[in-house]
Design a protein around this motif. Structure first.
Motif, short mmCIF file in Angstrom:
data_model
loop_
_atom_site.label_atom_id
_atom_site.label_comp_id
_atom_site.label_asym_id
_atom_site.label_seq_id
_atom_site.Cartn_x
_atom_site.Cartn_y
_atom_site.Cartn_z
N ASP A 72 -1.20 -5.98 2.48
CA ASP A 72 -1.96 -4.73 2.49
C ASP A 72 -2.88 -4.59 1.28
O ASP A 72 -3.82 -3.81 1.30
N THR B 191 -2.39 7.55 1.64
CA THR B 191 -3.51 8.22 0.97
C THR B 191 -3.29 9.73 1.08
O THR B 191 -2.94 10.24 2.14
N SER C 69 0.84 -1.21 0.00
CA SER C 69 0.00 0.00 0.00
C SER C 69 0.87 1.25 0.00
O SER C 69 2.08 1.18 0.19
N GLY D 41 -4.46 7.50 6.35
CA GLY D 41 -4.68 6.10 5.96
C GLY D 41 -3.81 5.72 4.78
O GLY D 41 -3.03 6.54 4.27
N ARG D 42 -3.95 4.48 4.36
CA ARG D 42 -3.16 3.98 3.23
C ARG D 42 -4.07 3.28 2.24
O ARG D 42 -5.11 2.75 2.61
N ARG D 43 -3.65 3.32 0.96
CA ARG D 43 -4.48 2.66 -0.06
C ARG D 43 -3.65 1.59 -0.78
O ARG D 43 -2.43 1.75 -0.95
N GLY E 136 -4.60 8.45 13.80
CA GLY E 136 -4.44 7.00 13.72
C GLY E 136 -3.06 6.61 14.26
O GLY E 136 -2.31 7.46 14.76
N GLY F 42 -5.00 13.41 11.10
CA GLY F 42 -5.37 12.00 11.33
C GLY F 42 -4.80 11.47 12.63
O GLY F 42 -3.58 11.42 12.80
#
Ligand code: FAD
Length: 479
Positions: free
Chosen positions: A326, A161, A158, A286-288, A195, A193
Protein backbone atom coordinates in the motif's frame (compact mmCIF):
# COMPACT_ATOMS: atom_id res chain seq x y z
CA UNK A 1 2.90 -15.68 19.49
CA UNK A 2 6.54 -15.12 18.53
CA UNK A 3 7.73 -11.97 20.24
CA UNK A 4 11.17 -10.71 21.12
CA UNK A 5 11.37 -9.07 24.53
CA UNK A 6 13.40 -5.88 24.35
CA UNK A 7 14.31 -6.14 28.03
CA UNK A 8 16.02 -9.40 27.34
CA UNK A 9 18.00 -7.96 24.49
CA UNK A 10 21.05 -10.11 23.88
CA UNK A 11 22.92 -8.31 21.14
CA UNK A 12 24.26 -4.78 20.77
CA UNK A 13 23.23 -4.99 17.13
CA UNK A 14 22.15 -7.66 14.70
CA UNK A 15 23.20 -8.10 11.11
CA UNK A 16 20.90 -9.31 8.31
CA UNK A 17 20.63 -9.77 4.55
CA UNK A 18 17.19 -8.23 4.68
CA UNK A 19 15.16 -6.22 7.20
CA UNK A 20 11.49 -5.75 6.35
CA UNK A 21 9.52 -2.95 8.02
CA UNK A 22 5.89 -4.02 8.49
CA UNK A 23 4.35 -7.49 8.61
CA UNK A 24 1.20 -6.99 6.54
CA UNK A 25 0.57 -9.23 3.52
CA UNK A 26 3.42 -7.47 1.72
CA UNK A 27 5.98 -7.70 4.50
CA UNK A 28 5.40 -11.14 5.95
CA UNK A 29 5.13 -12.77 2.51
CA UNK A 30 8.37 -11.07 1.39
CA UNK A 31 10.04 -12.32 4.58
CA UNK A 32 8.97 -15.92 4.06
CA UNK A 33 9.97 -15.97 0.39
CA UNK A 34 13.36 -14.39 1.19
CA UNK A 35 13.98 -16.95 3.94
CA UNK A 36 13.05 -19.76 1.53
CA UNK A 37 15.73 -18.41 -0.80
CA UNK A 38 18.33 -18.60 1.95
CA UNK A 39 18.51 -14.98 3.14
CA UNK A 40 18.89 -14.07 6.80
CA UNK A 41 15.75 -12.05 7.46
CA UNK A 42 14.27 -9.88 10.22
CA UNK A 43 10.88 -8.19 10.35
CA UNK A 44 9.92 -5.16 12.43
CA UNK A 45 6.30 -4.61 13.48
CA UNK A 46 4.87 -1.81 15.61
CA UNK A 47 1.51 -3.52 16.25
CA UNK A 48 1.21 -6.12 18.97
CA UNK A 49 0.46 -8.80 16.41
CA UNK A 50 1.65 -9.66 12.90
CA UNK A 51 -0.43 -9.52 9.73
CA UNK A 52 -0.84 -5.77 9.27
CA UNK A 53 -4.05 -3.97 8.38
CA UNK A 54 -5.33 -6.94 6.40
CA UNK A 55 -5.33 -9.55 9.15
CA UNK A 56 -5.94 -7.32 12.16
CA UNK A 57 -8.40 -4.62 11.11
CA UNK A 58 -9.06 -5.05 7.37
CA UNK A 59 -9.78 -7.95 5.03
CA UNK A 60 -10.10 -10.66 7.64
CA UNK A 61 -12.34 -9.10 10.35
CA UNK A 62 -14.53 -7.49 7.67
CA UNK A 63 -15.00 -10.80 5.87
CA UNK A 64 -15.78 -12.59 9.17
CA UNK A 65 -18.56 -10.07 9.86
CA UNK A 66 -19.74 -10.05 6.24
CA UNK A 67 -20.14 -13.83 6.35
CA UNK A 68 -21.88 -13.87 9.74
CA UNK A 69 -24.26 -11.04 8.83
CA UNK A 70 -25.02 -12.70 5.49
CA UNK A 71 -25.97 -15.89 7.34
CA UNK A 72 -28.29 -13.79 9.54
CA UNK A 73 -29.85 -12.27 6.43
CA UNK A 74 -30.21 -15.67 4.75
CA UNK A 75 -31.83 -17.18 7.82
CA UNK A 76 -34.29 -14.27 7.90
CA UNK A 77 -35.18 -14.07 4.24
CA UNK A 78 -33.98 -17.05 2.18
CA UNK A 79 -34.47 -20.03 4.50
CA UNK A 80 -38.30 -19.98 4.37
CA UNK A 81 -38.27 -20.12 0.55
CA UNK A 82 -36.01 -23.20 0.78
CA UNK A 83 -38.46 -24.84 3.15
CA UNK A 84 -36.21 -24.41 6.17
CA UNK A 85 -38.21 -22.96 9.01
CA UNK A 86 -36.13 -21.76 11.96
CA UNK A 87 -38.39 -18.93 13.10
CA UNK A 88 -37.26 -15.34 13.32
CA UNK A 89 -33.50 -15.40 13.89
CA UNK A 90 -32.16 -13.49 16.88
CA UNK A 91 -28.93 -11.55 16.75
CA UNK A 92 -26.21 -12.35 19.29
CA UNK A 93 -23.83 -9.55 18.34
CA UNK A 94 -21.45 -10.40 21.16
CA UNK A 95 -20.95 -13.89 19.72
CA UNK A 96 -20.63 -12.47 16.21
CA UNK A 97 -17.77 -10.30 17.46
CA UNK A 98 -16.22 -13.34 19.17
CA UNK A 99 -16.36 -15.14 15.81
CA UNK A 100 -14.63 -12.15 14.20
CA UNK A 101 -11.90 -12.06 16.87
CA UNK A 102 -11.32 -15.81 16.74
CA UNK A 103 -10.87 -15.54 12.98
CA UNK A 104 -8.37 -12.68 13.39
CA UNK A 105 -6.48 -14.54 16.14
CA UNK A 106 -6.21 -17.73 14.09
CA UNK A 107 -4.76 -15.77 11.17
CA UNK A 108 -2.30 -13.57 13.08
CA UNK A 109 -1.09 -16.57 15.08
CA UNK A 110 -0.69 -18.41 11.79
CA UNK A 111 1.68 -15.71 10.57
CA UNK A 112 3.65 -15.85 13.84
CA UNK A 113 4.01 -19.61 13.33
CA UNK A 114 5.18 -19.17 9.74
CA UNK A 115 7.78 -16.55 10.69
CA UNK A 116 9.15 -18.87 13.36
CA UNK A 117 9.09 -21.89 11.03
CA UNK A 118 11.12 -19.93 8.49
CA UNK A 119 13.60 -18.75 11.15
CA UNK A 120 12.77 -15.08 10.63
CA UNK A 121 13.71 -12.81 13.55
CA UNK A 122 10.81 -10.62 14.69
CA UNK A 123 11.39 -7.25 16.36
CA UNK A 124 8.35 -5.62 17.96
CA UNK A 125 8.59 -1.84 17.83
CA UNK A 126 8.62 1.14 15.50
CA UNK A 127 11.32 1.12 12.86
CA UNK A 128 13.06 4.09 11.39
CA UNK A 129 15.70 4.06 8.69
CA UNK A 130 18.88 5.85 9.73
CA UNK A 131 20.50 5.30 6.35
CA UNK A 132 20.77 2.53 3.77
CA UNK A 133 21.79 -0.56 5.73
CA UNK A 134 20.74 0.71 9.16
CA UNK A 135 17.35 0.37 10.87
CA UNK A 136 16.64 1.47 14.46
CA UNK A 137 13.77 -0.20 16.29
CA UNK A 138 12.18 1.61 19.23
CA UNK A 139 10.18 -0.64 21.55
CA UNK A 140 7.09 0.34 23.59
CA UNK A 141 9.40 0.91 26.56
CA UNK A 142 11.49 3.44 24.57
CA UNK A 143 14.51 1.14 24.34
CA UNK A 144 16.20 0.98 20.97
CA UNK A 145 17.85 -1.74 19.00
CA UNK A 146 20.03 -1.21 15.93
CA UNK A 147 19.85 -3.60 13.00
CA UNK A 148 22.47 -3.72 10.27
CA UNK A 149 21.30 -5.06 6.96
CA UNK A 150 22.30 -5.37 3.33
CA UNK A 151 18.77 -4.58 2.17
CA UNK A 152 15.64 -2.91 3.55
CA UNK A 153 12.07 -3.38 2.34
CA UNK A 154 9.54 -0.73 3.38
CA UNK A 155 6.16 -2.49 3.71
CA UNK A 156 4.48 -0.10 6.12
CA UNK A 157 1.07 -0.13 4.45
CA UNK A 158 -1.58 2.54 4.85
CA UNK A 159 -4.07 4.07 7.25
CA UNK A 160 -7.55 5.56 6.89
CA UNK A 161 -7.70 9.09 5.52
CA UNK A 162 -9.52 11.56 7.74
CA UNK A 163 -12.07 14.15 6.66
CA UNK A 164 -10.80 17.72 7.02
CA UNK A 165 -12.25 19.36 10.15
CA UNK A 166 -13.84 16.13 11.39
CA UNK A 167 -12.55 14.47 14.57
CA UNK A 168 -12.49 10.69 14.49
CA UNK A 169 -13.12 9.31 17.99
CA UNK A 170 -13.61 5.67 16.85
CA UNK A 171 -16.83 5.62 18.89
CA UNK A 172 -19.36 7.86 17.15
CA UNK A 173 -17.25 9.02 14.24
CA UNK A 174 -15.32 5.97 13.12
CA UNK A 175 -12.95 4.64 10.49
CA UNK A 176 -13.31 1.07 9.27
CA UNK A 177 -11.43 -0.03 12.40
CA UNK A 178 -14.08 1.40 14.76
CA UNK A 179 -16.90 0.29 12.47
CA UNK A 180 -15.79 -3.34 12.85
CA UNK A 181 -15.86 -3.05 16.66
CA UNK A 182 -19.33 -1.56 17.29
CA UNK A 183 -20.96 -3.31 20.23
CA UNK A 184 -24.52 -2.34 19.27
CA UNK A 185 -26.25 -2.11 15.91
CA UNK A 186 -26.67 1.57 15.05
CA UNK A 187 -30.20 2.63 14.11
CA UNK A 188 -28.77 5.00 11.54
CA UNK A 189 -25.33 4.61 10.00
CA UNK A 190 -24.05 7.36 7.77
CA UNK A 191 -21.18 6.31 5.53
CA UNK A 192 -19.01 8.97 3.96
CA UNK A 193 -17.67 7.55 0.68
CA UNK A 194 -19.21 4.97 -1.67
CA UNK A 195 -16.02 2.95 -2.11
CA UNK A 196 -15.40 -0.72 -1.40
CA UNK A 197 -14.80 -0.40 2.34
CA UNK A 198 -17.85 1.82 2.96
CA UNK A 199 -20.16 -0.47 1.00
CA UNK A 200 -18.85 -3.67 2.59
CA UNK A 201 -19.10 -2.40 6.15
CA UNK A 202 -22.38 -0.64 5.35
CA UNK A 203 -23.70 -4.04 4.20
CA UNK A 204 -22.73 -5.69 7.49
CA UNK A 205 -24.70 -3.21 9.61
CA UNK A 206 -27.56 -2.91 7.11
CA UNK A 207 -28.14 -6.67 7.30
CA UNK A 208 -28.14 -6.50 11.09
CA UNK A 209 -30.80 -3.77 11.07
CA UNK A 210 -29.16 -0.36 10.54
CA UNK A 211 -30.59 2.19 8.13
CA UNK A 212 -27.55 2.97 5.97
CA UNK A 213 -27.13 6.27 4.13
CA UNK A 214 -24.07 6.77 1.93
CA UNK A 215 -22.88 10.25 0.99
CA UNK A 216 -20.59 10.29 -2.05
CA UNK A 217 -18.78 13.24 -3.61
CA UNK A 218 -18.98 11.86 -7.15
CA UNK A 219 -22.25 11.27 -9.01
CA UNK A 220 -21.80 7.49 -8.98
CA UNK A 221 -20.73 4.75 -6.60
CA UNK A 222 -17.40 2.92 -6.96
CA UNK A 223 -15.48 5.18 -9.32
CA UNK A 224 -13.18 3.11 -11.53
CA UNK A 225 -15.54 0.17 -11.71
CA UNK A 226 -17.23 -0.75 -15.02
CA UNK A 227 -20.23 1.59 -15.14
CA UNK A 228 -22.83 -0.98 -16.17
CA UNK A 229 -21.87 -3.19 -13.22
CA UNK A 230 -21.80 -0.21 -10.82
CA UNK A 231 -25.30 0.84 -11.91
CA UNK A 232 -26.75 -2.61 -11.30
CA UNK A 233 -24.89 -2.84 -7.99
CA UNK A 234 -26.32 0.50 -6.90
CA UNK A 235 -29.87 -0.69 -7.73
CA UNK A 236 -29.35 -3.92 -5.78
CA UNK A 237 -27.99 -2.10 -2.73
CA UNK A 238 -30.93 0.32 -2.81
CA UNK A 239 -33.30 -2.68 -2.89
CA UNK A 240 -31.46 -3.91 0.20
CA UNK A 241 -32.25 -0.60 1.94
CA UNK A 242 -29.20 1.57 1.19
CA UNK A 243 -29.84 5.23 0.49
CA UNK A 244 -27.30 7.06 -1.69
CA UNK A 245 -26.78 10.80 -1.63
CA UNK A 246 -24.53 11.30 -4.64
CA UNK A 247 -22.72 14.41 -5.88
CA UNK A 248 -22.54 15.64 -2.29
CA UNK A 249 -19.89 16.31 0.34
CA UNK A 250 -19.91 16.12 4.11
CA UNK A 251 -18.64 19.45 5.43
CA UNK A 252 -19.24 19.12 9.15
CA UNK A 253 -19.88 16.41 11.74
CA UNK A 254 -20.97 17.46 15.24
CA UNK A 255 -21.21 14.81 17.90
CA UNK A 256 -23.79 15.09 20.69
CA UNK A 257 -22.98 14.71 24.40
CA UNK A 258 -25.21 11.62 24.59
CA UNK A 259 -23.78 10.09 21.42
CA UNK A 260 -24.99 10.40 17.87
CA UNK A 261 -23.98 13.00 15.32
CA UNK A 262 -25.39 15.75 13.18
CA UNK A 263 -23.88 15.73 9.72
CA UNK A 264 -23.87 18.68 7.33
CA UNK A 265 -24.05 17.72 3.67
CA UNK A 266 -23.65 20.09 0.73
CA UNK A 267 -23.96 19.51 -3.01
CA UNK A 268 -20.43 18.97 -4.38
CA UNK A 269 -21.07 21.62 -7.02
CA UNK A 270 -22.17 24.13 -4.37
CA UNK A 271 -25.65 24.93 -3.13
CA UNK A 272 -27.82 24.67 -0.08
CA UNK A 273 -26.56 22.55 2.80
CA UNK A 274 -28.77 20.11 4.71
CA UNK A 275 -28.24 18.28 7.97
CA UNK A 276 -28.72 14.60 8.64
CA UNK A 277 -28.62 12.72 11.92
CA UNK A 278 -26.86 9.44 12.53
CA UNK A 279 -25.90 7.25 15.49
CA UNK A 280 -22.60 6.39 13.85
CA UNK A 281 -20.67 8.12 11.08
CA UNK A 282 -18.21 5.94 9.15
CA UNK A 283 -15.55 7.93 7.32
CA UNK A 284 -14.45 5.73 4.40
CA UNK A 285 -13.01 8.14 1.85
CA UNK A 286 -9.78 6.30 1.19
CA UNK A 287 -6.44 5.38 2.71
CA UNK A 288 -3.07 7.09 2.79
CA UNK A 289 0.37 5.47 2.82
CA UNK A 290 2.15 5.10 6.17
CA UNK A 291 5.45 6.95 5.95
CA UNK A 292 5.39 9.14 9.08
CA UNK A 293 8.35 8.68 11.40
CA UNK A 294 10.11 6.26 9.07
CA UNK A 295 13.07 8.56 8.60
CA UNK A 296 12.66 8.65 4.83
CA UNK A 297 13.69 12.30 4.63
CA UNK A 298 16.95 11.69 6.47
CA UNK A 299 17.69 8.57 4.43
CA UNK A 300 16.95 10.51 1.24
CA UNK A 301 14.12 8.23 0.04
CA UNK A 302 11.89 10.02 -2.48
CA UNK A 303 8.14 10.30 -1.91
CA UNK A 304 5.57 11.50 -4.43
CA UNK A 305 2.00 12.36 -3.41
CA UNK A 306 2.55 10.48 -0.15
CA UNK A 307 3.72 7.25 -1.76
CA UNK A 308 7.27 5.93 -1.77
CA UNK A 309 8.59 6.16 -5.33
CA UNK A 310 9.89 2.89 -6.80
CA UNK A 311 11.04 1.62 -10.19
CA UNK A 312 9.79 -1.55 -11.92
CA UNK A 313 11.97 -3.61 -9.56
CA UNK A 314 10.60 -2.06 -6.33
CA UNK A 315 13.85 -0.11 -5.83
CA UNK A 316 13.62 3.34 -4.30
CA UNK A 317 16.10 6.03 -5.33
CA UNK A 318 18.42 4.87 -2.51
CA UNK A 319 20.47 1.73 -3.24
CA UNK A 320 19.52 -1.17 -0.96
CA UNK A 321 16.10 0.26 0.00
CA UNK A 322 12.99 -1.21 -1.62
CA UNK A 323 9.25 -0.67 -1.05
CA UNK A 324 6.08 -2.69 -1.71
CA UNK A 325 2.35 -2.85 -0.92
CA UNK A 326 0.00 0.00 0.00
CA UNK A 327 2.93 2.37 0.59
CA UNK A 328 3.74 2.39 -3.16
CA UNK A 329 1.76 3.01 -6.38
CA UNK A 330 -1.02 0.73 -7.56
CA UNK A 331 -4.21 -0.64 -6.03
CA UNK A 332 -4.31 -0.93 -2.24
CA UNK A 333 -5.05 -4.66 -2.17
CA UNK A 334 -3.67 -7.43 0.00
CA UNK A 335 -2.98 -9.83 -2.87
CA UNK A 336 -1.16 -7.09 -4.83
CA UNK A 337 1.03 -6.53 -1.74
CA UNK A 338 1.63 -10.30 -1.41
CA UNK A 339 2.69 -10.70 -5.03
CA UNK A 340 5.00 -7.72 -4.70
CA UNK A 341 6.39 -9.34 -1.53
CA UNK A 342 7.30 -12.49 -3.44
CA UNK A 343 8.74 -10.51 -6.36
CA UNK A 344 10.90 -8.18 -4.24
CA UNK A 345 12.33 -11.09 -2.25
CA UNK A 346 13.22 -12.90 -5.47
CA UNK A 347 14.84 -9.78 -6.92
CA UNK A 348 16.90 -9.22 -3.77
CA UNK A 349 17.97 -12.89 -3.91
CA UNK A 350 19.19 -12.34 -7.48
CA UNK A 351 16.23 -13.89 -9.27
CA UNK A 352 13.70 -12.40 -11.70
CA UNK A 353 10.68 -11.41 -9.59
CA UNK A 354 7.79 -9.89 -11.51
CA UNK A 355 4.16 -8.76 -10.98
CA UNK A 356 1.68 -8.53 -13.87
CA UNK A 357 -0.37 -5.44 -12.96
CA UNK A 358 -2.76 -6.12 -15.86
CA UNK A 359 -4.05 -9.24 -14.14
CA UNK A 360 -4.88 -8.20 -10.59
CA UNK A 361 -8.47 -8.97 -9.62
CA UNK A 362 -10.45 -6.78 -7.23
CA UNK A 363 -13.46 -7.96 -5.30
CA UNK A 364 -16.27 -6.49 -3.23
CA UNK A 365 -17.49 -9.06 -0.74
CA UNK A 366 -21.10 -7.91 -0.54
CA UNK A 367 -24.14 -10.00 -1.51
CA UNK A 368 -24.06 -10.34 -4.41
CA UNK A 369 -20.30 -10.11 -4.74
CA UNK A 370 -18.68 -7.95 -7.38
CA UNK A 371 -15.40 -8.91 -9.06
CA UNK A 372 -13.37 -7.28 -11.76
CA UNK A 373 -10.15 -7.78 -13.65
CA UNK A 374 -8.53 -5.88 -16.50
CA UNK A 375 -10.06 -2.98 -18.38
CA UNK A 376 -13.54 -1.53 -17.99
CA UNK A 377 -15.65 -0.74 -21.05
CA UNK A 378 -15.13 2.97 -20.38
CA UNK A 379 -11.33 2.53 -20.35
CA UNK A 380 -11.39 0.66 -23.67
CA UNK A 381 -13.57 3.36 -25.24
CA UNK A 382 -11.25 6.10 -23.94
CA UNK A 383 -8.21 4.27 -25.35
CA UNK A 384 -9.94 3.77 -28.73
CA UNK A 385 -9.55 0.00 -28.48
CA UNK A 386 -11.94 -2.02 -30.67
CA UNK A 387 -13.59 -4.63 -28.44
CA UNK A 388 -16.40 -7.18 -28.34
CA UNK A 389 -18.70 -7.78 -25.37
CA UNK A 390 -20.13 -11.08 -24.14
CA UNK A 391 -22.67 -11.16 -21.31
CA UNK A 392 -24.57 -13.85 -19.50
CA UNK A 393 -27.08 -13.39 -16.65
CA UNK A 394 -27.18 -15.57 -13.54
CA UNK A 395 -30.98 -15.89 -13.98
CA UNK A 396 -30.19 -18.30 -16.86
CA UNK A 397 -27.77 -20.43 -14.80
CA UNK A 398 -29.19 -23.62 -13.29
CA UNK A 399 -27.06 -23.59 -10.15
CA UNK A 400 -27.97 -19.95 -9.42
CA UNK A 401 -31.64 -20.92 -9.49
CA UNK A 402 -30.97 -23.91 -7.21
CA UNK A 403 -29.37 -21.68 -4.58
CA UNK A 404 -31.89 -18.85 -5.21
CA UNK A 405 -29.19 -16.30 -5.99
CA UNK A 406 -29.94 -15.18 -9.52
CA UNK A 407 -29.06 -11.49 -9.38
CA UNK A 408 -26.29 -10.20 -11.63
CA UNK A 409 -24.36 -11.15 -14.74
CA UNK A 410 -20.91 -11.89 -16.17
CA UNK A 411 -19.43 -9.52 -18.73
CA UNK A 412 -16.41 -10.27 -20.92
CA UNK A 413 -14.51 -7.68 -22.91
CA UNK A 414 -12.33 -9.13 -25.66
CA UNK A 415 -10.17 -7.55 -28.34
CA UNK A 416 -12.26 -7.26 -31.53
CA UNK A 417 -9.41 -8.50 -33.74
CA UNK A 418 -7.46 -11.02 -31.69
CA UNK A 419 -10.21 -12.10 -29.22
CA UNK A 420 -7.68 -11.74 -26.37
CA UNK A 421 -9.55 -11.11 -23.11
CA UNK A 422 -9.03 -7.51 -21.99
CA UNK A 423 -11.34 -7.45 -18.99
CA UNK A 424 -14.02 -9.34 -17.12
CA UNK A 425 -16.60 -7.99 -14.69
CA UNK A 426 -18.91 -10.12 -12.61
CA UNK A 427 -21.72 -9.18 -10.27
CA UNK A 428 -23.37 -12.22 -8.78
CA UNK A 429 -23.05 -15.11 -6.33
CA UNK A 430 -19.44 -16.07 -5.54
CA UNK A 431 -18.14 -13.58 -8.12
CA UNK A 432 -14.90 -13.36 -6.10
CA UNK A 433 -14.18 -17.05 -6.67
CA UNK A 434 -15.44 -17.08 -10.26
CA UNK A 435 -12.99 -14.37 -11.34
CA UNK A 436 -10.03 -16.66 -10.55
CA UNK A 437 -10.28 -18.65 -13.78
CA UNK A 438 -10.40 -15.42 -15.79
CA UNK A 439 -7.29 -14.22 -13.93
CA UNK A 440 -5.42 -17.36 -15.00
CA UNK A 441 -6.75 -16.95 -18.54
CA UNK A 442 -5.52 -13.34 -18.70
CA UNK A 443 -2.17 -14.24 -17.14
CA UNK A 444 -1.66 -16.64 -20.05
CA UNK A 445 -2.88 -14.04 -22.58
CA UNK A 446 -5.90 -16.22 -23.36
CA UNK A 447 -8.85 -15.49 -25.63
CA UNK A 448 -12.57 -15.71 -24.93
CA UNK A 449 -12.64 -18.73 -27.23
CA UNK A 450 -10.02 -20.47 -25.05
CA UNK A 451 -12.41 -20.25 -22.11
CA UNK A 452 -15.51 -20.96 -24.20
CA UNK A 453 -13.97 -24.25 -25.35
CA UNK A 454 -12.92 -25.31 -21.85
CA UNK A 455 -15.19 -27.89 -20.22
CA UNK A 456 -16.95 -26.53 -17.10
CA UNK A 457 -18.68 -28.85 -14.62
CA UNK A 458 -22.47 -28.84 -14.49
CA UNK A 459 -24.32 -27.49 -12.62
CA UNK A 460 -21.94 -24.79 -11.43
CA UNK A 461 -21.92 -21.01 -11.29
CA UNK A 462 -18.77 -21.14 -13.42
CA UNK A 463 -20.93 -22.16 -16.37
CA UNK A 464 -22.18 -18.55 -16.41
CA UNK A 465 -18.57 -17.45 -16.92
CA UNK A 466 -18.17 -19.92 -19.78
CA UNK A 467 -21.46 -18.80 -21.38
CA UNK A 468 -20.41 -15.14 -21.17
CA UNK A 469 -17.15 -16.07 -22.93
CA UNK A 470 -19.21 -17.88 -25.60
CA UNK A 471 -21.46 -14.81 -25.88
CA UNK A 472 -18.47 -12.76 -27.10
CA UNK A 473 -18.93 -14.70 -30.34
CA UNK A 474 -22.75 -14.72 -29.95
CA UNK A 475 -22.88 -18.50 -29.49
CA UNK A 476 -24.08 -18.87 -25.93
CA UNK A 477 -26.34 -21.89 -25.54
CA UNK A 478 -28.62 -21.21 -22.59
CA UNK A 479 -29.96 -17.78 -23.50
P1 FAD B 1 -0.43 -3.32 5.93
O1 FAD B 1 -1.28 -4.53 5.88
O2 FAD B 1 -1.05 -2.03 6.16
O3 FAD B 1 0.74 -3.61 6.94
C1 FAD B 1 1.69 -2.66 7.25
C2 FAD B 1 2.24 -2.97 8.62
O4 FAD B 1 3.36 -2.12 8.85
C3 FAD B 1 1.27 -2.68 9.75
O5 FAD B 1 1.12 -3.81 10.57
C4 FAD B 1 1.91 -1.53 10.52
O6 FAD B 1 1.68 -1.61 11.91
C5 FAD B 1 3.37 -1.74 10.21
N1 FAD B 1 4.16 -0.50 10.32
C6 FAD B 1 3.90 0.71 9.78
N2 FAD B 1 4.90 1.58 10.07
C7 FAD B 1 5.79 0.90 10.81
C8 FAD B 1 7.04 1.24 11.40
N3 FAD B 1 7.56 2.46 11.28
N4 FAD B 1 7.69 0.30 12.11
C9 FAD B 1 7.19 -0.94 12.24
N5 FAD B 1 6.02 -1.33 11.68
C10 FAD B 1 5.34 -0.43 10.98
N6 FAD B 1 -7.59 -5.85 0.53
C11 FAD B 1 -7.93 -6.94 -0.18
O7 FAD B 1 -7.17 -7.35 -1.07
N7 FAD B 1 -9.09 -7.62 0.07
C12 FAD B 1 -9.96 -7.22 1.01
O8 FAD B 1 -11.00 -7.84 1.21
C13 FAD B 1 -9.64 -6.06 1.76
N8 FAD B 1 -10.47 -5.63 2.73
C14 FAD B 1 -10.12 -4.56 3.48
C15 FAD B 1 -11.00 -4.14 4.45
C16 FAD B 1 -10.69 -3.05 5.24
C17 FAD B 1 -11.64 -2.61 6.31
C18 FAD B 1 -9.44 -2.39 5.06
C19 FAD B 1 -9.06 -1.23 5.92
C20 FAD B 1 -8.56 -2.80 4.07
C21 FAD B 1 -8.90 -3.88 3.26
N9 FAD B 1 -8.06 -4.32 2.25
C22 FAD B 1 -8.42 -5.40 1.50
C23 FAD B 1 -6.78 -3.65 1.95
C24 FAD B 1 -5.62 -4.43 2.56
O9 FAD B 1 -5.81 -4.54 3.94
C25 FAD B 1 -4.30 -3.73 2.26
O10 FAD B 1 -4.19 -3.54 0.86
C26 FAD B 1 -3.13 -4.57 2.73
O11 FAD B 1 -3.20 -4.81 4.11
C27 FAD B 1 -1.81 -3.87 2.40
O12 FAD B 1 -0.74 -4.65 2.85
P2 FAD B 1 0.67 -4.03 3.25
O13 FAD B 1 1.53 -5.18 3.61
O14 FAD B 1 1.11 -3.10 2.21
O15 FAD B 1 0.38 -3.12 4.52
Amino acid sequence: MVRRDFNRKLWPFMSYDLVIIGTGPGGYVAAIRAAQLGLKVAVVEKRKTFGGTCLNVGCIPSKALLHASEMFEEASHTFPSLGVIVGTPKLDLKQMLVHKQETVDANVNGVAFLLKKNKIDPFMGTASIQAAGKVVVTGDDGKTQELETKNIVIATGSEATGLPGVTIDEKTVVTSTGALELTAVPKELLVVGAGVIGLEIGSVWSRLGAKVTVVEYLDRILPGMDEEIAKQFSRILQKQGFEFILGSKVTKVETGKKGGATVTVEPAAGGEAKTLSADIVLVAIGRRPNTDGLGLDGAGVAIERGRVVIDDHFKTNVAGIYAIGDVVRGPMLAHKAEDEGVAVAEIIAGKAGHVNYDAIPSIIYTAPEVAAIGKTEEELKAAGTAYKVGKFPFTANARSRAIRHTEGFVKFLADATTDRVLGCHIIGPHAGDLIAEVTVLMEFGGSSEDLARTCHAHPTLSEAVKEAAMAVDKRQIHM
